[in-house]
Design an enzyme around this catalytic site. Structure first.
Site, short mmCIF file in Angstrom:
data_model
loop_
_atom_site.label_atom_id
_atom_site.label_comp_id
_atom_site.label_asym_id
_atom_site.label_seq_id
_atom_site.Cartn_x
_atom_site.Cartn_y
_atom_site.Cartn_z
N PRO A 203 21.39 26.94 -8.16
CA PRO A 203 22.54 27.09 -9.05
C PRO A 203 22.55 26.08 -10.20
O PRO A 203 23.19 26.33 -11.23
CB PRO A 203 23.74 26.86 -8.12
N GLU B 114 22.18 25.05 2.86
CA GLU B 114 22.92 24.33 1.83
C GLU B 114 22.01 23.84 0.70
O GLU B 114 22.49 23.37 -0.32
CB GLU B 114 23.64 23.12 2.44
N ARG C 46 6.39 43.59 -15.28
CA ARG C 46 6.55 44.74 -16.17
C ARG C 46 6.08 44.45 -17.60
O ARG C 46 5.91 45.38 -18.40
CB ARG C 46 8.00 45.23 -16.18
N ASP D 161 13.39 46.89 -25.10
CA ASP D 161 14.35 46.42 -24.11
C ASP D 161 15.41 45.54 -24.76
O ASP D 161 15.16 44.89 -25.78
CB ASP D 161 13.66 45.59 -23.02
#
Length: 260
Positions: free
Chosen positions: A93, A121, A159, A174
């Site tokens: 995060p 954690e 890709r 894209d």
């Protein structure tokens, strides 16, 4: 390029690596993926890879030693195979949010990376301080582990490899691509021409390619202004917006069909 993935759940990757259009990249070796379980490098009958955090609190923390031994084995294997050393990436995060620009950089890297999928954690900070070169996040939310994030990066990189998509120019259109000046792609339509009372926009049926391309540009501008206005501002700062783009955007709030 080669990606080594450190994960406690290598079985999660099996269907991912053998399904969809991107499997071509993995089957052909354009993108080589090797899976490593840190539990194989843990001591004891239970092959323990986690323990309670110092200072108390909920959850468990992944031990530094099994991860380090796993990473050292990866580096030794890379050297034995003649593969270049690679940066170590932790999905976390606190990392930098993954973007199209960063995916392009990874897709152009010949060395690939070592991808670490954390669990519980988190990881012992000493391992992070010693071994991790980059931290990547998918956004402001928390997953149960880094496996989904690793698959997202692998899919985005795969890709972009030559021959993976049916149409070589497909990814050029894209969303976020430089070919679109970093804007969102326009809406798309296919057969039938009328579906449940809704018709394909007449502009796409005109046969006038210049007119169609302008319509697509304006629809992409409208969608980006409505959903991600910061991308329009970035394109403007970079000088990517033409006079006709700016004229369209100036009238955008006044057009009820685009401002609804």
């Amino acid at each position: 390029m080669r990606f080594d993935v450190i994960t406690l759940f290598p079985e999660i990757f099996s269907p991912f690596l053998t399904s969809g259009v991107t499997r071509r990249a993995y089957e052909s070796g354009l993108v080589e993926v090797r899976l490593w379980n840190p539990r194989d490098f843990a001591d004891g009958n239970y092959r323990r890879v986690d323990d309670r955090p110092f200072g108390g609190g909920p959850g468990m923390v992944m031990l530094a030693e099994p991860l380090t031994l796993c990473l050292e084995s990866i580096r030794a294997d890379r050297a034995a195979c003649g593969a270049p050393d690679a940066p170590t990436v932790l999905f976390s995060p606190v990392g930098t949010v993954l973007s199209h620009a960063s995916v392009e950089r990874w897709s152009a890297s010949s060395s690939g990376a070592v991808l670490i999928c954390g669990r519980y954690e988190g990881l012992d900070q000493r391992f992070i301080d010693t071994h991790v070169d980059h931290q990547i996040s998918l956004g402001d939310f928390v997953l149960s582990g880094g496996e989904i994030a690793a698959m997202a990066l692998l899919d985005a990189v795969a890709r972009l490899q030559p021959g993976v998509l049916n149409d070589e120019g497909s990814h050029q259109m894209d969303s976020f691509n430089p070919a679109l000046d970093g804007l969102l792609d326009c809406p798309h339509y296919t057969r039938p021409e009328t579906w449940r009372g809704q018709s394909v926009p007449p502009e796409l049926m005109s046969g006038n390619h210049a007119h169609i391309e302008r319509w697509r540009r304006e629809q992409g501008l409208a969608l980006t202004q409505r959903q991600r206005p910061e991308l329009v501002r970035a394109a403007r700062r970079a000088g990517h917006l033409s006079k006709s783009d700016e004229a369209f955007l100036a009238d955008f709030p006044k057009n009820p069909d685009l401002d609804s």
